[in-house]
Scaffold this motif. Structure first.
Motif, PDB file in Angstrom:
ATOM      1  N   GLY A 184      47.043  45.392  38.012  1.00  0.00           N
ATOM      2  CA  GLY A 184      45.756  45.322  37.411  1.00  0.00           C
ATOM      3  C   GLY A 184      45.313  44.033  39.030  1.00  0.00           C
ATOM      4  O   GLY A 184      44.548  43.759  38.373  1.00  0.00           O
ATOM      5  N   HIS A 185      45.823  43.377  39.608  1.00  0.00           N
ATOM      6  CA  HIS A 185      45.683  42.537  40.108  1.00  0.00           C
ATOM      7  C   HIS A 185      45.054  42.274  41.287  1.00  0.00           C
ATOM      8  O   HIS A 185      44.374  41.935  42.262  1.00  0.00           O
ATOM      9  CB  HIS A 185      46.734  41.693  40.475  1.00  0.00           C
ATOM     10  N   ALA A 186      45.186  43.687  42.635  1.00  0.00           N
ATOM     11  CA  ALA A 186      44.943  44.635  43.097  1.00  0.00           C
ATOM     12  C   ALA A 186      45.008  45.673  43.351  1.00  0.00           C
ATOM     13  O   ALA A 186      45.475  46.418  41.997  1.00  0.00           O
ATOM     14  CB  ALA A 186      46.156  44.280  44.822  1.00  0.00           C
ATOM     15  N   ARG A 187      44.421  46.233  43.744  1.00  0.00           N
ATOM     16  CA  ARG A 187      43.440  47.907  43.775  1.00  0.00           C
ATOM     17  C   ARG A 187      44.610  48.637  43.687  1.00  0.00           C
ATOM     18  O   ARG A 187      45.040  48.863  45.616  1.00  0.00           O
ATOM     19  CB  ARG A 187      41.840  48.323  44.971  1.00  0.00           C
ATOM     20  N   PRO A 188      44.151  50.252  43.746  1.00  0.00           N
ATOM     21  CA  PRO A 188      44.990  51.498  43.773  1.00  0.00           C
ATOM     22  C   PRO A 188      45.022  51.330  45.338  1.00  0.00           C
ATOM     23  O   PRO A 188      45.706  51.833  46.128  1.00  0.00           O
ATOM     24  CB  PRO A 188      44.770  51.838  42.760  1.00  0.00           C
ATOM     25  N   SER A 189      43.405  52.027  45.454  1.00  0.00           N
ATOM     26  CA  SER A 189      43.572  51.954  46.872  1.00  0.00           C
ATOM     27  C   SER A 189      43.694  50.945  48.399  1.00  0.00           C
ATOM     28  O   SER A 189      44.662  51.686  49.489  1.00  0.00           O
ATOM     29  CB  SER A 189      42.077  52.203  47.181  1.00  0.00           C
ATOM     30  N   LEU A 190      44.164  50.236  47.605  1.00  0.00           N
ATOM     31  CA  LEU A 190      45.198  49.412  48.627  1.00  0.00           C
ATOM     32  C   LEU A 190      46.296  49.885  49.364  1.00  0.00           C
ATOM     33  O   LEU A 190      46.772  50.109  50.070  1.00  0.00           O
ATOM     34  CB  LEU A 190      45.315  48.098  48.365  1.00  0.00           C
ATOM     35  N   ALA A 191      47.214  50.840  48.292  1.00  0.00           N
ATOM     36  CA  ALA A 191      48.252  51.377  49.032  1.00  0.00           C
ATOM     37  C   ALA A 191      48.058  52.168  49.973  1.00  0.00           C
ATOM     38  O   ALA A 191      48.838  52.774  51.148  1.00  0.00           O
ATOM     39  CB  ALA A 191      49.402  52.054  47.622  1.00  0.00           C
ATOM     40  N   ASN A 193      35.633  54.767  45.545  1.00  0.00           N
ATOM     41  CA  ASN A 193      35.618  56.242  44.429  1.00  0.00           C
ATOM     42  C   ASN A 193      36.672  56.274  43.766  1.00  0.00           C
ATOM     43  O   ASN A 193      36.991  56.543  42.709  1.00  0.00           O
ATOM     44  CB  ASN A 193      35.109  57.693  44.899  1.00  0.00           C
ATOM     45  N   PHE A 194      38.821  56.534  44.737  1.00  0.00           N
ATOM     46  CA  PHE A 194      39.795  55.857  44.226  1.00  0.00           C
ATOM     47  C   PHE A 194      39.684  55.006  43.349  1.00  0.00           C
ATOM     48  O   PHE A 194      40.453  55.448  42.362  1.00  0.00           O
ATOM     49  CB  PHE A 194      40.373  56.064  45.176  1.00  0.00           C
ATOM     50  N   TRP A 206      41.399  42.471  48.696  1.00  0.00           N
ATOM     51  CA  TRP A 206      42.504  42.700  47.054  1.00  0.00           C
ATOM     52  C   TRP A 206      41.952  43.931  46.162  1.00  0.00           C
ATOM     53  O   TRP A 206      42.882  44.771  45.737  1.00  0.00           O
ATOM     54  CB  TRP A 206      43.744  41.695  47.103  1.00  0.00           C
ATOM     55  N   VAL A 207      40.966  43.909  46.064  1.00  0.00           N
ATOM     56  CA  VAL A 207      40.259  44.540  45.084  1.00  0.00           C
ATOM     57  C   VAL A 207      39.168  45.173  45.948  1.00  0.00           C
ATOM     58  O   VAL A 207      38.886  45.878  44.656  1.00  0.00           O
ATOM     59  CB  VAL A 207      39.632  43.286  43.999  1.00  0.00           C
ATOM     60  N   SER A 208      38.427  44.675  46.874  1.00  0.00           N
ATOM     61  CA  SER A 208      37.702  46.255  47.114  1.00  0.00           C
ATOM     62  C   SER A 208      37.806  46.245  48.564  1.00  0.00           C
ATOM     63  O   SER A 208      38.547  45.485  49.187  1.00  0.00           O
ATOM     64  CB  SER A 208      36.434  45.251  46.514  1.00  0.00           C
ATOM     65  N   PRO A 209      37.459  47.668  49.053  1.00  0.00           N
ATOM     66  CA  PRO A 209      37.921  47.955  50.381  1.00  0.00           C
ATOM     67  C   PRO A 209      36.408  48.081  51.020  1.00  0.00           C
ATOM     68  O   PRO A 209      36.164  47.827  52.008  1.00  0.00           O
ATOM     69  CB  PRO A 209      37.501  49.411  50.520  1.00  0.00           C
ATOM     70  N   ALA A 210      35.561  47.313  50.479  1.00  0.00           N
ATOM     71  CA  ALA A 210      34.002  47.017  50.756  1.00  0.00           C
ATOM     72  C   ALA A 210      33.137  44.620  51.503  1.00  0.00           C
ATOM     73  O   ALA A 210      32.112  45.469  52.025  1.00  0.00           O
ATOM     74  CB  ALA A 210      32.729  46.956  49.444  1.00  0.00           C
ATOM     75  N   HIS A 211      34.179  44.995  51.612  1.00  0.00           N
ATOM     76  CA  HIS A 211      33.981  43.598  52.291  1.00  0.00           C
ATOM     77  C   HIS A 211      33.466  43.608  54.011  1.00  0.00           C
ATOM     78  O   HIS A 211      34.553  44.631  54.371  1.00  0.00           O
ATOM     79  CB  HIS A 211      35.053  42.116  52.525  1.00  0.00           C
ATOM     80  N   GLY A 214      40.281  54.235  37.316  1.00  0.00           N
ATOM     81  CA  GLY A 214      40.214  52.642  35.780  1.00  0.00           C
ATOM     82  C   GLY A 214      40.066  51.482  36.994  1.00  0.00           C
ATOM     83  O   GLY A 214      40.523  50.666  35.893  1.00  0.00           O
ATOM     84  N   PHE A 215      40.783  51.251  38.277  1.00  0.00           N
ATOM     85  CA  PHE A 215      40.326  50.074  38.151  1.00  0.00           C
ATOM     86  C   PHE A 215      38.851  48.521  38.029  1.00  0.00           C
ATOM     87  O   PHE A 215      38.419  49.413  38.347  1.00  0.00           O
ATOM     88  CB  PHE A 215      40.715  49.444  39.542  1.00  0.00           C
ATOM     89  N   VAL A 216      39.358  47.612  37.577  1.00  0.00           N
ATOM     90  CA  VAL A 216      38.255  46.600  37.438  1.00  0.00           C
ATOM     91  C   VAL A 216      38.159  45.621  38.360  1.00  0.00           C
ATOM     92  O   VAL A 216      39.707  44.596  37.576  1.00  0.00           O
ATOM     93  CB  VAL A 216      38.148  46.608  36.529  1.00  0.00           C
ATOM     94  N   ALA A 217      38.128  45.331  39.365  1.00  0.00           N
ATOM     95  CA  ALA A 217      37.958  44.282  39.387  1.00  0.00           C
ATOM     96  C   ALA A 217      37.875  43.007  38.668  1.00  0.00           C
ATOM     97  O   ALA A 217      37.228  42.313  38.046  1.00  0.00           O
ATOM     98  CB  ALA A 217      37.813  43.889  41.343  1.00  0.00           C
ATOM     99  N   HIS A 218      38.987  41.549  39.023  1.00  0.00           N
ATOM    100  CA  HIS A 218      38.770  40.904  38.298  1.00  0.00           C
ATOM    101  C   HIS A 218      38.167  41.509  37.019  1.00  0.00           C
ATOM    102  O   HIS A 218      37.951  39.923  36.433  1.00  0.00           O
ATOM    103  CB  HIS A 218      38.125  39.796  38.646  1.00  0.00           C
ATOM    104  N   ARG A 219      39.182  42.347  35.704  1.00  0.00           N
ATOM    105  CA  ARG A 219      38.948  42.331  35.200  1.00  0.00           C
ATOM    106  C   ARG A 219      39.658  40.795  34.011  1.00  0.00           C
ATOM    107  O   ARG A 219      38.153  40.708  32.623  1.00  0.00           O
ATOM    108  CB  ARG A 219      40.092  43.298  34.504  1.00  0.00           C
ATOM    109  N   GLN A 220      40.556  39.809  33.296  1.00  0.00           N
ATOM    110  CA  GLN A 220      39.986  39.573  33.299  1.00  0.00           C
ATOM    111  C   GLN A 220      39.919  38.009  33.506  1.00  0.00           C
ATOM    112  O   GLN A 220      38.819  37.220  32.737  1.00  0.00           O
ATOM    113  CB  GLN A 220      42.432  38.622  33.581  1.00  0.00           C
TER     114      GLN A 220
END
Length: 325
Positions: free
Chosen positions: A243-250, A271-272, A207-212, A277-283
């Motif tokens: 900000g809890h899920a990546r924009p590229s998920l859509a 890259n998108f 949900w935060v990266s397309p790389a898994h 400006g998305f940061v995985a698990h920012r908090q």
């Protein structure tokens, strides 16, 4: 509200009670996990998300929990009315088999069951062994856990890492490896073995990266939920906006189309997200950083008391590594 609620007492009808650690940022992952549990069992399940709101706050940041649900697992016996069994799961998971197999694992004289080999298998890495508390079967009727007392012991009787091994809160013989293998597979998937896939690496969780490497399994589960209406596009978009899920998920799910972005390429999606400006698990990363600074401050102050003449050096070293307080 992304939530699947459960009663807090044993119903007496064989219902499987499951408590999932999930703070606000993990609610989408929790929903997908809950749906995967229900999909693979014909038995009645009650699933509840829990967080550190069920535990006292920790004033000293050196002993702060890594996540906002780390301590909640120790509140489960009380939440269950100290009756019957309960399952604890982290929320960053996906289930592929009947959860009844885990529920029916033998406890014997133990009060907590974990996956076979979690601690005893010499081939398990230290990293893997420390993950055993993420999947547990609890005998709530015989566990005397008092979450307030357990949290109060941090920094006095044990540190956070020791607590997460469960050793400080269990007597000898109370922990048993009896959950079948495959119920806590860490970032690996084997169709013959894997009953539960645990996405442990926070920077590549689907949900935060397309790389898994096995992220497509999670994406397929979300796509199925959208098709069946158990998750709506609006709910998904809200998680992205928060900000809890990546924009590229859509993009990957076909909800949105971005000209020039190949929604089938992990690199293009990553890259998108970066451009967005998305940061995985920012908090969560901010919590990690503050905890690290607090530990470093304590060490600096102890060094200064031990060798006052070198106080200037300890302070300069701290500032170079962590900045000013």
């Amino acid at each position: 509200m992304l939530a699947v609620m459960a009663s807090e007492i044993e119903t007496g009808d064989g219902t499987i009670r499951i408590y999932c650690g999930a703070d606000r940022s993990q609610q989408l992952a929790f929903r997908v996990l809950a749906e995967s549990i229900r999909r693979h069992t014909a038995r009645t399940v009650e699933i509840r998300a829990i967080d550190n709101g069920d535990a006292p706050a920790v004033a000293d940041p050196r002993h702060a929990p890594y996540t906002e649900f780390s301590f909640a697992r120790f509140a489960i016996p009380a939440l269950a009315g100290h009756r019957g069994r309960a399952i604890y799961l982290d929320s960053d998971m996906l289930v592929f088999r009947d959860i009844g197999e885990l529920w029916d694992a033998p406890l014997g004289t133990a009060t907590v069951a974990i996956e076979i080999g979690s601690r005893s298998d010499p081939e398990q890495t230290a990293h893997a062994r420390n993950r055993h508390a993420a999947v547990m079967l609890l005998d709530c009727g015989r566990l005397d856990w008092d979450v307030a007392r357990i949290v109060a012991g941090l920094g006095r009787d044990y540190d956070y890492n020791a607590l997460m091994t469960l050793d400080p809160v269990l007597a000898p013989g109370e922990l048993r490896e009896s959950i079948p293998r495959g119920w806590n597979d860490l970032d690996r998937f084997d169709a013959q073995r894997t009953r539960l896939l645990h996405f442990t690496e926070i920077r590549t969780q689907p949900w935060v990266s397309p790389a898994h490497p096995h992220g497509a399994l999670w994406i397929d589960a979300v796509r199925r939920m959208l098709g069946e209406g158990t998750l709506t596009v609006e709910e998904l978009e809200a998680e992205i906006a928060a900000g809890h899920a990546r924009p590229s998920l859509a993009l990957q799910l076909g909800i949105r189309n971005e000209p020039g972005v190949d929604a089938s390429a992990a690199g293009a999606l990553a890259n998108f997200d970066k451009v967005s400006g998305f940061v995985a698990h920012r908090q969560l990363l901010a919590r990690f950083a503050e905890r690290k600074r607090a530990i470093a401050r304590a060490r600096r102050d102890a060094d200064e008391r031990r060798r006052p003449a070198l106080a200037w050096w300890y302070r300069m070293r701290y500032q170079l590594r962590h900045g000013r307080d």
